[in-house]
Design a protein around this motif. Sequence first.
Motif: not given
Length: 429
Positions: A34-43
């Motif tokens: 998430f720290a790299e993409t800032m996408r909710e789907a990745d957290v």
Amino acid sequence: MADLNKLAKMLEELDDLMAACMKCGMCQAVCPVFAETMREADVTRGKIALLENLAHEMIKDAEGVQERLNRCLLCGSCAANCPSGVRIMDIFLQGRTIVNTYMGLSPVKKAILRGMVGNPKLFNALLDFGSKFQGLFTSQANELLGSSCSKFLSPIIGDRHFSPLAKQSLHSKYGTIDTPAGKSGLRVLFFPGCVADKMYTKAGEACLKVFRHHGVGVWMPAAQACCGIPALSAGDRVAYNKMVKFNVNIFGDGNYDYIVAPCGSCISTIHELWPQFAGEYPKDVQDKIAKIAKKAMDINQFVVDVLGVKPTEAPKGGTKVTFHDSCHLKKSLKVSEQPRDLIRMNPAYELVEMSEADRCCGCGGTFNLYHYDLSKKIGERKRENIVSSGAKVLSTGCPACMMQITDMLSQNNDSVSVKHSIEIYAETL
């Protein structure tokens, strides 16, 4: 119909696991993806939202669901910081298994996991053969790190700098080792793991040296299968079960006090995941797994906590070394101070702490294969912290992390070597 019933049962079990999640979002602060993409789907919170409606989402877009679930390092940072104690790794592993069961395994994955890795004799033979001819397709990338690269294989592996296969694997050099307990009165089952057996053999050799020095008897069966974590992470329960049962058939009736490995991922799998996913096995196999799991211990923990090796003071003025806490070693096994104690046992080194020592290096096993660009971004942050520490040696307790960090350091031509913590201690013996 049997498969539908199986899927329904797994979905029910998944729902029970997710019930405790409060959607608080604490996982956002510690998730390296998430720290790299800032996408909710990745957290974690985003993935659990997806899994709560998994049956519908799979029917609508199974491949999309699989892609989103696979964008996870399984580093356990979210679970370690979850205020509700949600068993997040169990949720993700179960989710991947459900999706894989629904979609079926690709021919390539089936050939690799079930045909090769799941067949220890074939796996060993292929890599022993490959070690002799790898020089035809690779060239040295960094002399200090011993890393290689390959223009020939770049369409497949990209611009990776990788550690080559050892000229001689541990199993081919030693075969079966079977020695009685010495002055320690202890005997261990040594499980080197795939990477220490076939690539970072110096770590395996260091373990054997430590055992000899402290009078620890060693049983190392030549025929050992992978611990199973690559298959389980890929959602392939068939290959995973095959590997676990192969090892249990060998280890189950052995005479040893501990099962010791130089890989935090292997030991956390044996200690935690083998009993956790043993529900489908016969009762006698479950009993053997429970017995084995209780004896599983990381090499650093064994030397410090069991053999009682501890430094009297921290040496100063030696070669600066910094330590990376691998995710499975610290977050799953709670082993962190022990490898540092072993490093402090060597007066030729001075331990300096890096920033974010326990932040994931970005390897994540198969995550590195399928999401290399993202893995590399996470790895670069680790590499920057290593270099900023001023250390000339990076030490860790996980061979997989050694692979990832070697890649990052080698690509940047950094003058930092990589060693397992047990290697540093073994140098004093």
